[in-house]
Write a protein that holds these residues in place. Sequence first.
Motif, PDB file in Angstrom:
ATOM      1  N   LEU A 399      42.812  32.843  30.959  1.00  0.00           N
ATOM      2  CA  LEU A 399      41.514  33.436  31.270  1.00  0.00           C
ATOM      3  C   LEU A 399      41.370  33.786  32.745  1.00  0.00           C
ATOM      4  O   LEU A 399      40.406  34.451  33.137  1.00  0.00           O
ATOM      5  CB  LEU A 399      40.391  32.475  30.861  1.00  0.00           C
ATOM      6  CG  LEU A 399      40.206  32.299  29.346  1.00  0.00           C
ATOM      7  CD1 LEU A 399      39.328  31.090  29.051  1.00  0.00           C
ATOM      8  CD2 LEU A 399      39.608  33.558  28.731  1.00  0.00           C
ATOM      9  N   ALA A 400      42.301  33.356  33.567  1.00  0.00           N
ATOM     10  CA  ALA A 400      42.184  33.583  35.015  1.00  0.00           C
ATOM     11  C   ALA A 400      42.647  34.968  35.447  1.00  0.00           C
ATOM     12  O   ALA A 400      42.447  35.344  36.609  1.00  0.00           O
ATOM     13  CB  ALA A 400      43.002  32.529  35.771  1.00  0.00           C
ATOM     14  N   TRP A 401      43.235  35.746  34.551  1.00  0.00           N
ATOM     15  CA  TRP A 401      43.858  36.996  34.988  1.00  0.00           C
ATOM     16  C   TRP A 401      42.903  38.001  35.632  1.00  0.00           C
ATOM     17  O   TRP A 401      43.301  38.686  36.581  1.00  0.00           O
ATOM     18  CB  TRP A 401      44.652  37.632  33.845  1.00  0.00           C
ATOM     19  CG  TRP A 401      45.993  36.977  33.716  1.00  0.00           C
ATOM     20  CD1 TRP A 401      46.408  36.120  32.746  1.00  0.00           C
ATOM     21  CD2 TRP A 401      47.067  37.056  34.658  1.00  0.00           C
ATOM     22  NE1 TRP A 401      47.678  35.675  33.005  1.00  0.00           N
ATOM     23  CE2 TRP A 401      48.113  36.237  34.174  1.00  0.00           C
ATOM     24  CE3 TRP A 401      47.258  37.744  35.853  1.00  0.00           C
ATOM     25  CZ2 TRP A 401      49.323  36.089  34.848  1.00  0.00           C
ATOM     26  CZ3 TRP A 401      48.474  37.598  36.523  1.00  0.00           C
ATOM     27  CH2 TRP A 401      49.476  36.789  36.027  1.00  0.00           C
ATOM     28  N   PRO A 402      41.648  38.140  35.209  1.00  0.00           N
ATOM     29  CA  PRO A 402      40.778  39.057  35.967  1.00  0.00           C
ATOM     30  C   PRO A 402      40.680  38.681  37.436  1.00  0.00           C
ATOM     31  O   PRO A 402      40.771  39.550  38.319  1.00  0.00           O
ATOM     32  CB  PRO A 402      39.422  38.919  35.258  1.00  0.00           C
ATOM     33  CG  PRO A 402      39.755  38.450  33.887  1.00  0.00           C
ATOM     34  CD  PRO A 402      40.962  37.583  34.042  1.00  0.00           C
ATOM     35  N   GLY A 403      40.518  37.379  37.715  1.00  0.00           N
ATOM     36  CA  GLY A 403      40.436  36.935  39.104  1.00  0.00           C
ATOM     37  C   GLY A 403      41.737  37.121  39.856  1.00  0.00           C
ATOM     38  O   GLY A 403      41.745  37.491  41.035  1.00  0.00           O
ATOM     39  N   ILE A 404      42.854  36.875  39.171  1.00  0.00           N
ATOM     40  CA  ILE A 404      44.155  37.038  39.822  1.00  0.00           C
ATOM     41  C   ILE A 404      44.383  38.501  40.194  1.00  0.00           C
ATOM     42  O   ILE A 404      44.887  38.817  41.282  1.00  0.00           O
ATOM     43  CB  ILE A 404      45.276  36.511  38.905  1.00  0.00           C
ATOM     44  CG1 ILE A 404      45.126  34.990  38.705  1.00  0.00           C
ATOM     45  CG2 ILE A 404      46.648  36.834  39.491  1.00  0.00           C
ATOM     46  CD1 ILE A 404      46.039  34.423  37.632  1.00  0.00           C
TER      47      ILE A 404
END
Length: 602
Positions: A399-404
């Motif tokens: 779920l972190a990929w947008p932030g990454i």
Amino acid sequence: MNTQIIPQLKQIEVKKDPFELKHFYLEEAILKALPIANEIFDSNAKGKATYPITWVKKELTEEAYEIDAKKEKITIYAKTIRALMYALFTLSELSLANDDKLKEFIVQDEPSLHFRGLSDDISRGQISTTDDFFNIIKKLARYKYNTYMPYMEDTFRFDSIPAWGRYSEPVSKQEWKGIIAFAKEWQMDMRPIVNLLGHFDKLSNIEELQPLALKYEDGTVSHVMDPKNPKVREAILMMLDEIIEVFGEGVIHAGGDEPVDLTKVYGHDEGGRLFIEHYTFIANELKKRNCTLMMYADFFAPPWGDYAVPVDRAKELPEGTEFVFWDYAYRPEYPFVSALHNQNLKMYISPGSWTWKRFSCDVKTCYNNTKGLLAADNGRSLGMIMSCWADGGDTLRELAWPGIVIGGNFCWSPASTYTYEDIFNLYHASFFGFTEEQAQLLEPVYHHDSLIAREHEHEFKNEMFNNPFNPIAFKDKEHIAVIQNAMAKAKLDLASLHPIRNMDAFNALHLTVARASFTANKIANLPHKKVKTIEEGIPYSKAALDLAAELLQVKELHRKLWFANNRNSEWELCAARYDDLYDQLNMFARNVRLRKMFNMHI
């Protein structure tokens, strides 16, 4: 022709003549220099390849590249193989952004920041399988990160200290070496983060390691190692030797963040002296091993709390120490950035991916935090490290990929002109192949908990595992139907979407909706105040049983997605939270309608 990709290009000039990338092939010189080059185009359209993509070496800076794309020949100018790879990713992303309907163009591009890293927390939640580590590295390379930094409290298997990480399935040295070798193929550096003072709470519960922990006067074990204990230094020396054996010489990040117990036990003056003495020892030992100390800066520049010492004391650490200033809040100003720079320190900026203690990435806050922190820094730091934390242990790392990806954009181009709406749409186009209309369907998935009022950013998520015997305390519970309705629609919207790539990250959004729906139902259907009569309690009994049944479905989805890409480590802890809540819901259902138990428990 659409020229907006992530990260934002510094300069592109589009001409008139059309062409399609699928008609081009990579010349042998590129494949020899970069054997993985063809994999870069796995998601791109395929066709009869007639025209060449060539590489001409040119004296540019290390990561700068130029592309002269003509309809019958594409020439890449770059000094290094890494810069060549970035040029190929740009070709791939431009093709994806335009359904391969391109026009001749010229690109001149280079990063503003030399060091562009991701700190990936694999200590308080999931630990990737080897294949998943490989996939993470490939994605980071696509968005032009150059350094992957696994955060390891207890997930590196030390031969010299077998008890370290005994219950966390730590990764062996041999496996780390294989991951590092794979990263090198993708022109990615790997540097470790191993916390050598604080965040010792998991390890301090292991019998052999508990003597290393700082104790309070009453004997209570703290969450930091005891810098006065000679055994701590002995352990650190052994750990450093094994870490350097695997990761090689260079920067070693030794943690140092949030050592709250240190100043609680010793006070700020003595605690400050011990902290500086401890990290001076580490810095000197690293220097003997041809390495440099990197550490968090919050003991001198705290974004929260009262555990720090004055910022000018950072200068007491050995010259050359590299500091990472983190602040994950969205603020109008970040005064500690200038305060640290005024000490003439080597410094890196670190915003956050905003997935910890949440059901999803808070994309908007991540965008504002990243852009704001880099604006405050104004190019003064050596680089940026995007922090991807797993506090809480139960939020899928996928779920972190947008932030990454947001971090990838701004560490390449801190002055990027992309608005939040631009970034949101570009991420979904690049990562999943979605149109803007499809991307907008996901907005309430990421920001479900801000649809109504909340006390703080974690309030909604925290309600999920609260004991049902305690009345619901969520502030805006009267409007919880807004979230219930939004998640019902989101479930249908997700079912209508079919991503072209990165299915694992998309599937994780199904868990976001399932957990947000469950939590909203729990808030809506359990009592908001103490139940006073059996008659009043009877409807809550059925509601609790219905929630228990729903919870089992959520747990099974979570388990399935967890093991799709990750090891067993920490799942037992996550599963226990589900099991405890399941038992509590059933117990509540019994007690709230039985007179004999009513007065005892309610």
